[in-house]
Write a protein that holds these residues in place. Structure first.
Motif, PDB file in Angstrom:
ATOM      1  N   ASN A 141      15.336  80.073  14.244  1.00 36.07           N
ATOM      2  CA  ASN A 141      14.946  78.979  15.136  1.00 36.07           C
ATOM      3  C   ASN A 141      15.032  79.429  16.594  1.00 36.07           C
ATOM      4  N   PRO A 142      14.184  80.375  16.982  1.00 38.82           N
ATOM      5  CA  PRO A 142      14.257  80.903  18.343  1.00 38.82           C
ATOM      6  C   PRO A 142      13.741  79.889  19.367  1.00 38.82           C
ATOM      7  N   SER A 143      14.198  80.013  20.582  1.00 42.86           N
ATOM      8  CA  SER A 143      13.702  79.164  21.664  1.00 42.86           C
ATOM      9  C   SER A 143      12.308  79.628  22.084  1.00 42.86           C
ATOM     10  N   ASP A 144      11.591  78.747  22.767  1.00 40.94           N
ATOM     11  CA  ASP A 144      10.273  79.119  23.267  1.00 40.94           C
ATOM     12  C   ASP A 144      10.371  80.303  24.228  1.00 40.94           C
ATOM     13  N   ASP A 145      11.403  80.317  25.044  1.00 37.52           N
ATOM     14  CA  ASP A 145      11.561  81.412  26.005  1.00 37.52           C
ATOM     15  C   ASP A 145      11.753  82.744  25.285  1.00 37.52           C
ATOM     16  N   ALA A 146      12.529  82.730  24.194  1.00 41.10           N
ATOM     17  CA  ALA A 146      12.753  83.971  23.439  1.00 41.10           C
ATOM     18  C   ALA A 146      11.465  84.456  22.787  1.00 41.10           C
TER      19      ALA A 146
END
Length: 467
Positions: free
Chosen positions: A324-329
């Motif tokens: 569940n990565p962040s959008d920034d990642a």
């Protein structure tokens, strides 16, 4: 170079198709015609239509040829007749003038199913008409009756080492089916040119019918899934293919195959596999030899392996960033891919200038059947981020996803994780479009393909002489 899209699409809705539909509606009220019977009715109509088009337009220029096109893989060069489908830069692929959503709506479906049956799509590709449920059922039964492959072909596959790529095995088996080619025998016996389409039709029907058994045998031999079950004559084509692969117990996977085969069946005539099948067929090689050649083109990494590359890239991203990565990642990972000199796999298309409708169809399927799948959620997240990044980077005229951005994720969800096999499924699907065109090429007396080639020195000299 470009041509008016509407005029090209309009040509696919030819007088043949408009006129023949009323014939079908009146004739089928009393009797359901078979595909071959309907084709026999349509051929003389289309023969006259082609004569008319050539008489009216045969000496007209269809557009200039640029030197860049000659060096650039003939990109965009109008040089082929392909009746089954036309690719619209804005609307995506249309099968005989019908969009993917229209096909999903109009084509017959299995009892309890919501996706179109590939049998109906093949009928559409061959005739330009939407078949009845009964006609599709008859086609399912016909293919089931033709599905057995010769024992010597089984032995060829069984003797292949598991290390031999599934596509190489696929091509070997399809080539070997030439042993029983109706067209090859008829040609040797001196068949008249006007009758070429008949044995070509029989070979094409046999080819499509036997592909599930070939694919199933390859899958089980290479990946150790045990003995093949028998073809069930009461089931449709996709259900039997799912059974041979060992996944028929899941109705959603069967539905996925119905959608997968339909949307991968045809994509104009200029792609490598379709063009190869047409080119080799133009030498009057039978459909087995022609399609085996097409499969060898499909096996190339620039054609049929794209969905594998997408899945590998997604797995690497997931491994590095978590589920569940962040959008920034994700944005950072996408930029690192581009800055590393690589492309974002599954994005961009040589013709399309919007999201591929085949991608949209698969996304809709996933939202219905697997909305919480981690890889699907990552695909959706990427879909929201990549286009803006590609536009900012100036990397693509079309920053939108194509069909390959999604298909591997769906197959993986249902347990078909062996990526080397994905192109075989693509090969089963693409046979529908190639076979339909081969039938019409023989019916219309298409000649041997023989384009003119030039050397670099000759091209240079041509323009020197004009100075």
């Amino acid at each position: 170079m470009s041509f008016p899209v509407r005029s090209v699409l309009g040509a696919s809705r030819s007088p043949l198709l408009r006129g023949s539909l009323s014939v079908r509606l009146s004739s089928t009220a009393a009797k359901q015609t078979t595909l071959k019977e309907r084709l026999a009715e349509l051929i003389p109509i289309q023969q006259e239509n082609v004569k008319r088009i050539r008489a009216e337009h045969g000496k007209k220029s269809f557009g200039p040829v640029l030197v860049d096109q000659v060096y650039g893989g003939m990109r965009g060069l109008p040089a082929l007749i392909w009746d089954g489908s036309v690719l619209d830069a804005d609307e995506g692929i249309r099968f005989r003038g019908k969009s993917i959503p229209e096909c999903q709506d109009l084509l017959p479906k299995a009892a309890g199913g919501s996706e179109p049956l590939p049998e109906g799509l093949f009928w559409l590709l061959v005739t330009g008409e939407i078949p009845t449920q009964e006609q599709v059922s008859q086609l399912s039964q016909d293919w089931a009756a033709r599905a057995a492959i010769p024992e010597f072909v089984e032995e060829i596959l069984d003797r292949c080492p598991p290390s031999l790529h599934p596509m190489s095995q696929f091509s070997l088996a399809v080539t070997a089916l030439n042993h029983n080619s109706a067209f090859a025998k008829a040609y040797q016996d001196g068949i008249s040119k006007k009758d070429y389409w008949g044995p070509t039709f029989e070979d094409s029907m046999d080819l499509i019918a036997k592909l599930p058994n070939i694919a199933g045998r390859i899958y089980r031999n290479v990946f150790g899934q045990g003995k093949l079950p028998a073809i069930d004559s009461t089931k449709d084509y996709s259900h039997n293919l799912a059974s041979l692969l060992g996944f028929a117990e899941d109705p959603a996977f069967v539905e996925l195959l119905r959608l997968y085969i339909t949307i991968h069946s045809d994509h104009e005539g200029g792609n490598v596999s379709a063009h190869t099948g047409k080119l080799v067929g133009s030498a009057l090689s039978d459909p087995f030899l022609a399609y085996a050649a097409a499969l060898n083109g499909l096996a190339g990494p620039l054609h049929g392996l794209a969905n594998q590359e997408v899945l590998i890239w997604l797995r690497k991203m997931q491994s590095k960033l978590g589920e569940n990565p962040s959008d920034d990642a994700v944005k950072e990972y996408i930029w690192s891919t581009l800055k590393g000199g690589q492309v974002v796999p599954g994005y961009g298309h040589a013709v399309l200038r919007k999201t591929d409708p085949r991608y949209t169809a698969q996304r809709t399927f996933a939202l219905k059947h697997l909305p919480e799948d981690p890889l699907f959620k990552l695909v959706g997240q990427i879909y929201n981020l990549v286009p803006d990044i590609l536009l900012e980077a100036g990397k693509a005229k079309n920053p939108w996803p194509n069909v390959d951005a999604h298909s591997g994720v769906l197959l993986t969800h249902y347990g078909l994780t062996q990526m080397q096999f994905y192109t075989v499924l693509f090969g089963v699907s693409r046979a529908f479009g190639v076979a339909a065109q081969l039938i019409w090429d023989r019916a219309l007396g298409a000649p041997l393909e023989r384009p003119k080639s030039y050397s670099s020195a000759a091209i240079d000299q041509i323009f020197r002489d004009k100075q």
